[in-house]
Design a protein around this motif. Structure first.
Motif, mmCIF file in Angstrom:
data_model
loop_
_atom_site.group_PDB
_atom_site.id
_atom_site.type_symbol
_atom_site.label_atom_id
_atom_site.label_comp_id
_atom_site.label_asym_id
_atom_site.label_seq_id
_atom_site.Cartn_x
_atom_site.Cartn_y
_atom_site.Cartn_z
ATOM 1 N N GLU A 78 13.240 -7.578 -0.248
ATOM 2 C CA GLU A 78 14.314 -8.170 -0.633
ATOM 3 C C GLU A 78 15.301 -7.815 0.199
ATOM 4 N N LEU A 79 16.495 -8.485 1.124
ATOM 5 C CA LEU A 79 17.182 -8.511 1.925
ATOM 6 C C LEU A 79 18.834 -7.824 0.602
ATOM 7 N N VAL A 80 18.954 -7.079 1.140
ATOM 8 C CA VAL A 80 20.469 -5.670 0.253
ATOM 9 C C VAL A 80 21.321 -5.347 1.547
ATOM 10 N N PRO A 81 21.971 -4.818 0.676
ATOM 11 C CA PRO A 81 23.234 -3.873 1.815
ATOM 12 C C PRO A 81 22.637 -2.622 1.868
ATOM 13 N N ARG A 82 22.986 -1.936 3.490
ATOM 14 C CA ARG A 82 22.516 -0.923 3.890
ATOM 15 C C ARG A 82 22.745 -0.022 2.668
ATOM 16 N N PRO A 83 22.432 1.267 2.320
ATOM 17 C CA PRO A 83 22.735 2.188 1.127
ATOM 18 C C PRO A 83 22.536 2.499 2.104
ATOM 19 N N SER A 84 23.838 3.787 1.615
ATOM 20 C CA SER A 84 24.302 5.216 2.068
ATOM 21 C C SER A 84 24.250 6.173 2.033
ATOM 22 N N HIS A 104 22.190 -5.897 6.689
ATOM 23 C CA HIS A 104 21.718 -5.543 6.088
ATOM 24 C C HIS A 104 19.899 -5.165 6.151
ATOM 25 N N VAL A 105 19.557 -4.721 5.372
ATOM 26 C CA VAL A 105 17.665 -4.339 4.768
ATOM 27 C C VAL A 105 17.614 -4.595 4.183
ATOM 28 N N PHE A 106 16.289 -3.860 4.006
ATOM 29 C CA PHE A 106 15.213 -4.989 3.229
ATOM 30 C C PHE A 106 14.277 -3.497 2.858
ATOM 31 N N ARG A 107 14.803 -4.105 0.882
ATOM 32 C CA ARG A 107 14.233 -3.106 -0.035
ATOM 33 C C ARG A 107 12.400 -3.806 -0.652
ATOM 34 N N LEU A 108 12.069 -2.724 -0.290
ATOM 35 C CA LEU A 108 10.931 -3.054 -0.231
ATOM 36 C C LEU A 108 9.675 -2.715 -1.679
ATOM 37 N N LYS A 109 8.954 -3.844 -2.018
ATOM 38 C CA LYS A 109 8.533 -4.559 -3.140
ATOM 39 C C LYS A 109 7.321 -3.936 -3.758
ATOM 40 N N LYS A 110 6.828 -4.200 -2.472
ATOM 41 C CA LYS A 110 4.618 -3.982 -2.102
ATOM 42 C C LYS A 110 5.510 -3.060 0.056
ATOM 43 N N THR A 111 3.221 -2.506 -0.236
ATOM 44 C CA THR A 111 3.986 -1.934 1.151
ATOM 45 C C THR A 111 3.755 -2.949 2.221
ATOM 46 N N LEU A 112 4.039 -2.005 3.244
ATOM 47 C CA LEU A 112 3.486 -2.105 4.362
ATOM 48 C C LEU A 112 2.886 -1.699 5.632
ATOM 49 N N TYR A 113 2.827 -2.168 6.513
ATOM 50 C CA TYR A 113 1.322 -0.635 7.110
ATOM 51 C C TYR A 113 2.379 -0.174 7.865
ATOM 52 N N ASP A 114 1.475 0.977 7.432
ATOM 53 C CA ASP A 114 1.802 2.361 8.865
ATOM 54 C C ASP A 114 2.816 2.922 7.779
ATOM 55 N N LEU A 115 2.520 2.569 5.935
ATOM 56 C CA LEU A 115 3.264 3.027 5.596
ATOM 57 C C LEU A 115 2.346 4.622 4.815
ATOM 58 N N LYS A 116 2.810 5.355 4.763
ATOM 59 C CA LYS A 116 2.051 6.662 4.167
ATOM 60 C C LYS A 116 1.249 6.357 2.934
ATOM 61 N N GLN A 117 1.791 5.843 2.371
ATOM 62 C CA GLN A 117 1.463 5.232 1.254
ATOM 63 C C GLN A 117 -0.027 3.857 0.622
ATOM 64 N N ALA A 118 0.775 3.234 2.117
ATOM 65 C CA ALA A 118 -0.232 1.547 1.830
ATOM 66 C C ALA A 118 -1.674 1.736 1.437
ATOM 67 N N PRO A 119 -2.140 2.451 1.727
ATOM 68 C CA PRO A 119 -3.870 2.934 1.923
ATOM 69 C C PRO A 119 -3.845 2.891 0.358
ATOM 70 N N ARG A 120 -3.044 3.965 -0.019
ATOM 71 C CA ARG A 120 -3.543 4.115 -1.182
ATOM 72 C C ARG A 120 -3.454 3.227 -2.767
ATOM 73 N N ALA A 121 -1.882 2.811 -2.348
ATOM 74 C CA ALA A 121 -1.416 1.172 -2.833
ATOM 75 C C ALA A 121 -2.478 0.464 -2.926
ATOM 76 N N TRP A 122 -2.962 0.154 -1.973
ATOM 77 C CA TRP A 122 -3.755 -1.622 -1.899
ATOM 78 C C TRP A 122 -4.891 -1.239 -2.447
#
Length: 592
Positions: free
Chosen positions: A149-155, A257-275
């Motif tokens: 989801e698109l959200v304002p950039r966190p500080s 703005h930036v995207f806050r992830l609800k699910k994993t993306l490819y090349d994220l460290k935790q992506a294989p385990r989450a899937w």
């Protein structure tokens, strides 16, 4: 290469039968032999006022009177024949011949919507309509899966960058079937504990896949494969992770703005385990049981029938003794995930698999062709053996050094090829010992292996169908074969019936003082593999009371019968004694 151009087009609506292809060519008034075509471009020559008889092309065919009596008058006036076609516009190797219309029909239906060139960067992709469509499909998949989801950039939170990866997907015949644009995260910017915690995800061993293939032959059922579309987008993320907007697709209203992830993306460290967690929980909820040893194997039984599912990240192999269970599983997966059903198992992890009535054949011919092309060995002379029986490789400190990066790449590629080629296992493992500082002698030995592969591309594993499905192991050792450390080399292989499913060649960790001790250590390694295989096969409802290990050394057999009583073997690693003691039901046989 001959290109024919005409304003009159006749569509081939016949099937691939030879008779209909010949009748189709006859309707066009063409001869099938290319030697009967008169290559001329009358229109272009008449426009510049040049006599076509005066100018000869270096690629022109013999004069009309020499081409079996056929003159240029016999050819349709509407046809134009062009020579010297630009090489960059020719798909494939021109020297391999010209495809007929019927053979090109199915390919051309896809090529009109597929780009043949992989973009090097996002700027090249944005000007190509086909790659624009591929990138839009990827983003549409994100929206359907509700990845972010698109959200304002966190500080007070770091933001991970994103990038596009462009790949042309090919089939086993090297034909491009799809343009795939993948949006991946720059996971190297993640910080442990802040952006991720657990990363481990189990992956099926190649021995487990070969055992499943052998079991399918034994039970006489067909294996199928399916692929999860954008599998990692289905894994739920537990951490709070933000990523940049995709390059070239930034929001017009909210560019910062930036995207806050609800699910994993490819090349994220935790992506294989989450899937893996998402998929395993779903299968367990549907009544599957996880393998006791192999946690990528899931089994479901219904009365006397069994459904087996083997997972390798997002690739799924499954088969059942009853076809209705396969149909039920397919519907179950489609109800939860977006799948692409790929039919019978024929190409998996670089393995070409042919399931026939008599058995299953496994080889890696396509992988070998790519390997030879990568290292410029396509024109090399073939060899009958992968390595000379008299060769003894050492450090060769006085030899000339070679490119270590290239050498390691060759070794890594050959090691993966041993998944279906046990005949090169010893040679590759011997050359792999000198990756730190390779010399010309080592490179020459590796190139000989490639030359051997060039002449044996079609060799592979054959799993015949039959009633015999007994587990049996073989062990042997080459005493003090290493010229550098004087260590022995262990070699083992394991059969299920007549199907070779496991093998290895490895330098021993300790120095053996005799041939008996070297072969005793090898039998310990063979026992360890058999223990794993017995536990895995128990998930298939196969119980083996006695598993024989074939050994050709009487002293090694006597040591294995009572290892603790032999004082001479105290220096051998305790784990080998432990394996022999634990494996009470292994029967050692003396083969002379």
């Amino acid at each position: 290469m001959v290109v024919e151009e005409s304003i009159h087009v006749i569509f081939d609506e016949s099937n691939n039968s030879l008779q209909e292809r010949e009748s189709f060519d006859d309707d066009l008034g063409l001869e099938t032999s290319m030697g009967k075509l008169q290559i001329e471009d009358r229109r272009q020559q008449e426009e510049i006022g040049e006599d076509p008889k005066k100018k000869e092309s270096p690629l022109a065919l013999p004069p009309p009177q020499q081409v079996q009596g056929e003159s240029s008058q016999d050819l349709p006036k509407d046809w134009k024949f062009v020579i010297n076609h630009p090489q960059d516009q020719i798909i494939g190797n021109p020297s391999s011949g010209v495809r007929t219309r019927s053979s090109l029909r199915n390919i051309c239906n896809n090529l009109a919507f597929i780009s043949q060139i992989e973009p090097k960067n996002i700027n090249d992709a944005l000007v190509d309509e086909n790659w624009m469509i591929a990138m839009q499909e990827e983003l549409n998949q994100f929206e359907r899966s509700e990845v972010w989801e698109l959200v304002p950039r966190p500080s007070n939170q770091s933001v991970i960058g994103t990038r596009w990866v462009f790949r042309n997907k090919m089939d086993e015949n090297d034909i491009i079937v799809r343009n795939k644009a993948r949006l991946v995260a720059q996971g190297f910017n993640q910080e442990e504990v802040i952006d991720y915690e657990e990363t481990f995800a189990p992956v099926a061993r190649l021995e487990a896949i070969r055992m499943l293939l052998a079991f399918a032959c034994f039970k006489d059922f067909v294996l199928y494969q399916m692929d999860v579309k954008s599998a990692f987008l289905n894994g739920f993320i537990n951490e709070e992770v933000y990523v940049e907007q995709p390059p070239g697709f930034q929001s017009f209203n909210f560019p910062n703005h930036v995207f806050r992830l609800k699910k994993t993306l490819y090349d994220l460290k935790q992506a294989p385990r989450a899937w893996y967690e998402r998929l395993s929980k779903f299968l367990l909820k549907k009544g599957f049981k996880m393998g006791k040893i192999d946690t990528t194997l899931f089994i479901k039984t219904k009365e006397n029938d069994m459904l087996l599912v083997q997972i390798y990240v997002d690739d799924i192999i499954f088969g059942a003794t009853n076809v209705s269970l396969c149909e039920e599983f397919s519907k179950c997966m489609h109800s939860e995930f977006e799948m692409s059903m790929m039919g019978e198992l024929n190409f998996f992890l670089g393995l070409q698999i042919k399931q026939l009535k008599e058995g299953t054949f496994i080889n890696q011919a396509k992988y070998i062709r790519d390997l030879l092309k990568r290292f410029n060995m396509e024109e090399a002379k073939t060899m009958k053996t992968p390595m000379s029986s008299s060769i003894k490789l050492d450090m060769d400190e006085k030899g000339k050094s070679v490119n270590s990066t290239m050498y390691r790449g060759m070794i890594g590629s050959l090691l993966y090829l041993t998944a279906s080629r046990p005949d090169i296992m010893y040679s590759v493992c011997l050359c792999a010992r000198f990756q730190s500082c390779p010399k010309e002698s080592h490179l020459s030995a590796v190139k000989r292996i490639l030359r051997y592969l060039k002449g044996t591309m079609d060799i592979g594993l054959w799993y015949p169908k039959g009633d015999n499905f007994e587990l049996i192991g073989y062990s042997d050792a080459d005493f003090a074969s290493c010229k550098v450390e004087r260590k022995s080399t262990s070699g083992t292989c394991h059969f299920l019936g007549h199907s070779l499913v496991s093998w290895h060649s490895k330098k021993q960790n300790s120095v053996a003082l005799s041939t008996a001790e070297a072969k005793y250590i090898t039998t310990g390694l063979c026992c360890a593999q058999i223990l794993w295989m017995k536990q895995t096969l128990s998930d298939f409802n196969l119980i083996f009371e006695h598993v024989p290990i074939k050994c050709d050394n009487t002293s090694a057999i006597n040591i294995s019968k009572n290892p603790v009583q032999h004082s001479r073997t105290k220096h051998i690693e305790i784990r080998h004694h432990f394996l022999e003691t634990m494996h009470k039901r292994v029967t050692l046989h003396l083969n002379l």
